[in-house]
Design an enzyme around this catalytic site. Sequence first.
Site, short mmCIF file in Angstrom:
data_model
loop_
_atom_site.label_atom_id
_atom_site.label_comp_id
_atom_site.label_asym_id
_atom_site.label_seq_id
_atom_site.Cartn_x
_atom_site.Cartn_y
_atom_site.Cartn_z
N CYS A 13 -53.73 -47.06 75.46
CA CYS A 13 -52.80 -47.84 76.30
C CYS A 13 -53.44 -48.33 77.60
O CYS A 13 -52.90 -49.22 78.25
CB CYS A 13 -51.55 -47.03 76.60
SG CYS A 13 -50.69 -46.53 75.11
N HIS A 54 -48.31 -50.92 82.44
CA HIS A 54 -48.20 -50.60 81.02
C HIS A 54 -46.74 -50.26 80.72
O HIS A 54 -46.09 -49.57 81.51
CB HIS A 54 -49.11 -49.42 80.69
CG HIS A 54 -48.90 -48.88 79.32
ND1 HIS A 54 -48.88 -49.68 78.20
CD2 HIS A 54 -48.68 -47.61 78.88
CE1 HIS A 54 -48.66 -48.94 77.14
NE2 HIS A 54 -48.54 -47.67 77.52
N ASN A 109 -43.40 -49.97 73.46
CA ASN A 109 -44.76 -49.69 73.91
C ASN A 109 -45.74 -50.30 72.90
O ASN A 109 -45.85 -49.82 71.78
CB ASN A 109 -44.94 -48.17 74.01
CG ASN A 109 -46.32 -47.76 74.50
OD1 ASN A 109 -47.24 -48.57 74.55
ND2 ASN A 109 -46.47 -46.50 74.86
O1 UT7 Z 1 -48.35 -45.19 76.10
C1 UT7 Z 1 -48.93 -43.94 76.20
C2 UT7 Z 1 -48.28 -43.18 77.24
N1 UT7 Z 1 -47.06 -42.61 76.73
C3 UT7 Z 1 -46.09 -42.34 77.56
O2 UT7 Z 1 -46.21 -42.64 78.72
C4 UT7 Z 1 -44.89 -41.59 77.03
C5 UT7 Z 1 -44.43 -40.62 78.07
N2 UT7 Z 1 -43.28 -39.82 77.67
C6 UT7 Z 1 -42.05 -40.33 77.55
O3 UT7 Z 1 -41.85 -41.51 77.70
C7 UT7 Z 1 -40.92 -39.37 77.29
O4 UT7 Z 1 -41.37 -38.04 77.41
C8 UT7 Z 1 -40.25 -39.55 75.90
C9 UT7 Z 1 -39.46 -40.83 75.88
C10 UT7 Z 1 -41.31 -39.56 74.81
C11 UT7 Z 1 -39.27 -38.40 75.62
O5 UT7 Z 1 -38.31 -38.29 76.67
P1 UT7 Z 1 -37.99 -36.86 77.30
O6 UT7 Z 1 -36.93 -37.08 78.30
O7 UT7 Z 1 -39.28 -36.28 77.79
O8 UT7 Z 1 -37.39 -36.08 76.07
P2 UT7 Z 1 -37.93 -34.76 75.33
O9 UT7 Z 1 -39.16 -35.04 74.58
O10 UT7 Z 1 -37.94 -33.62 76.28
O11 UT7 Z 1 -36.76 -34.52 74.31
C12 UT7 Z 1 -35.42 -34.19 74.75
C13 UT7 Z 1 -34.58 -33.99 73.54
C14 UT7 Z 1 -35.17 -32.99 72.54
O12 UT7 Z 1 -34.09 -32.25 71.99
P3 UT7 Z 1 -33.74 -30.77 72.53
O13 UT7 Z 1 -34.98 -29.97 72.31
O14 UT7 Z 1 -33.41 -30.94 73.98
O15 UT7 Z 1 -32.59 -30.39 71.67
C15 UT7 Z 1 -35.76 -33.88 71.48
O16 UT7 Z 1 -35.81 -33.23 70.23
O17 UT7 Z 1 -34.42 -35.21 72.81
C16 UT7 Z 1 -34.78 -35.00 71.45
N3 UT7 Z 1 -35.34 -36.25 70.92
C17 UT7 Z 1 -34.61 -37.25 70.41
N4 UT7 Z 1 -33.27 -37.37 70.25
C18 UT7 Z 1 -32.83 -38.51 69.72
C19 UT7 Z 1 -36.66 -36.62 70.89
N5 UT7 Z 1 -36.76 -37.85 70.35
C20 UT7 Z 1 -35.50 -38.25 70.06
C21 UT7 Z 1 -34.96 -39.41 69.50
N6 UT7 Z 1 -33.63 -39.51 69.36
N7 UT7 Z 1 -35.75 -40.47 69.14
#
Ligand code: UT7
Length: 323
Positions: free
Chosen positions: A113, A250, A280
């Site tokens: 990225c 980005h 992304n």
């Molecule tokens: O381009 C390269 C660089 N990449 C980035 O910069 C990505 C950086 N990270 C992010 O953008 C975020 O961390 C994400 C968007 C990937 C995730 O958001 P988050 O607020 O960090 O969520 P999380 O991973 O902590 O997940 C929260 C909850 C989890 O459930 P529990 O454990 O709280 O029950 C996940 O299982 O959301 C759940 N979850 C989803 N739910 C519905 C994860 N993906 C999904 C989904 N739909 N697609």
Amino acid sequence: MIRSVVQGCGAYLPARVVTNDELAKKVDTSDEWIRQRTGIRQRHIAAEGEFTSHLALKASERALADAQLKPSDLDLIVLATATPDETFPATATRVQSALGMTRGAAFDVQAVCAGFVYGMSVADSMLKNGLASTALVIGAETFSRILDWNDRGTCVLFGDGAGAVVLKAETGTGTSADRGVLANALHSDGRQHDILYVDGGPSSTRTTGFLRMEGKEVFKHAIVNMAAVVTEVLDRAGLAPTDIDWLVPHQANKRIIDGTGRKLGLSPDQVVVTVDKHANTSAASIPLALETAASDGRIKKGDLVLLEGIGGGLAWGASLVRW
Ligand code: UT7
């Protein structure tokens, strides 16, 4: 003092648009979750038989048209991608041949990225050193091909696309009033491999593999590293956050983008956001956002534009460009 001046830019997105609701029919997710956590509403997905080089070629042709230049004017192509058509040769050479460019050099850079800012930095250095005079810098990806479509934590986040800029070596005064690339800053930290990688490759598994990410960990690094690298690139150019006209970051997550804009003290309307429409697109996200804001008339000649990105490696960087 040689400056790498932007002559034009172009972009291309595959025709097929996939909405969050469409994805929610395939994996356990919802439009609400995706929008709230990321800002993404839709993404473009390449058609069967449509490769990274095809997207790159269309973006390049548009960039050349915008620059009013011909392929024969080019003597360098730097293509940033983590999803090449083939393991080798470089996808840049496919674009070179499809454009009908026969001289100079064409090669890929791989910084995921952060690839576009790495590509800008490499091309800028080569122009400054006299190794080339007119360069095409491309970011092009087909991330849909390396996604695990059963993993809701990653498959909802990415899309396909390409963007390109044409840089030309011109003589500047050496001050920050010059048009062109004013400064670059690049970093990587290989210790963070396990939080964002693809679990395959020609030398290890002999498969292509799928993208694996610990999103929360990447998020934390993104916030800290983006704040540091934008300060570094401004310092290098002897400029301050108040000098910035446009932040073109980005496009991974609206929350990360907003955080960086706030830290710089920019108003939200100085921050170019396309993550809602493109998701992304890795190395393509910055040139796609650049083209959007240049073609709709927001970015104007003489404006100070800050580009920044972070991705797998971890690798990150920033470029400061006077348009
Ligand atoms: O381009 C390269 C660089 N990449 C980035 O910069 C990505 C950086 N990270 C992010 O953008 C975020 O961390 C994400 C968007 C990937 C995730 O958001 P988050 O607020 O960090 O969520 P999380 O991973 O902590 O997940 C929260 C909850 C989890 O459930 P529990 O454990 O709280 O029950 C996940 O299982 O959301 C759940 N979850 C989803 N739910 C519905 C994860 N993906 C999904 C989904 N739909 N697609």
